[in-house]
Scaffold this motif. Structure first.
Motif: not given
Length: 249
Positions: A125, A127, A152, A186-191, A215
């Motif tokens: 996952s 961004s 995401l 950036d998305h907080p859940d993106a790896k 990350k």
């Protein structure tokens, strides 16, 4: 005596042939900034085929063959088709087969390299930050998600221009603006974060953005160069361009 950069203590290890779009002025300096000792980069250019399916990929394959024959003449050890949009518009195996069948050398594409890099980083996952308009971003998202990579969050940039001027403008975006753009997407859940476009000057920012976000960050050019090196058997850990270069597929 002046030192010739290519005549290194390790000798010449790999000659990398790279096809880039005609307007691209970013790949050459970025690849040369990243290259380890003994690796040389040799670039040729061709137009982007935005809709190669319209003639059954005939024009794209013909254009590629002209450039690939140049690489065959100097016996490139690895060949790369370095165009994000162009390589996502064609079946990946078709492009790689063309690169390898004409030159007799291993080949990589930007689209395939991005997928390989994200999987090596275990980033399913992400961004997606680009300089592209919305329609191009949507096409890229669909390609990534067909390959098992969930997007995401994504955003492009706005330019008052059309091709070929539009492509030239991608290369002129200041680093400070790219940095802010990357953080905003950036998305907080993106790896991981993927900075897309081979003509977007992002490689020098990868480590700084990684340090800020905590990350992995890859770009079209870091992924392509990494995949090309690894396929050619070069496993050097190149520092300063993100954590990708510390791993092998």
């Amino acid at each position: 005596m002046n030192r010739i950069p290519n005549a290194t203590s390790k000798g010449r290890r790999v000659k990398m042939g790279v096809i880039i779009p005609t307007v691209n002025t970013v790949t050459e300096p970025e690849f040369n900034a990243m290259r380890p000792e003994g690796v040389t980069v040799h670039v040729t250019r061709m137009p982007i085929h935005f809709h190669p399916e319209e003639d059954g990929f005939k024009s794209l394959m013909e254009d590629l063959e002209i450039r690939l024959n140049e690489f065959a003449l100097f016996a490139a050890d690895i060949v790369a088709y370095n165009c994000t949009v162009g390589s996502m518009a064609c079946p990946p195996e078709m492009l790689v087969n063309k690169l390898e069948s004409v030159t007799g050398s291993p080949g990589v594409t930007t689209a395939g390299s991005v997928i390989q890099a994200l999987k090596a980083l275990e980033a399913d996952s992400i961004s997606l930050a680009t300089p592209y308009p919305d329609a191009t971003n949507q096409h890229e998202k669909e390609f990534l998600e067909r390959s098992g990579i969930k997007v995401l969050k994504m955003a492009g940039m706005s330019f008052d221009a059309v091709e070929p001027e539009l492509g030239r403008k991608f290369a002129e975006v200041p680093e400070e603006e790219i940095y802010r753009h990357a953080l905003s997407v950036d998305h907080p859940d993106a790896k991981a974060l993927f900075l897309s476009c081979a003509n977007f000057p992002t490689a020098a920012l990868t480590q700084q953005i990684e340090n800020t976000l905590g990350k992995p960050v890859i770009t079209s050019n870091t992924a392509t160069f990494w995949a090309g090196l690894r396929k050619a058997g070069i496993t050097d850990n190149i520092e300063g361009f993100g954590s990708l270069f510390s791993i092998s597929p």
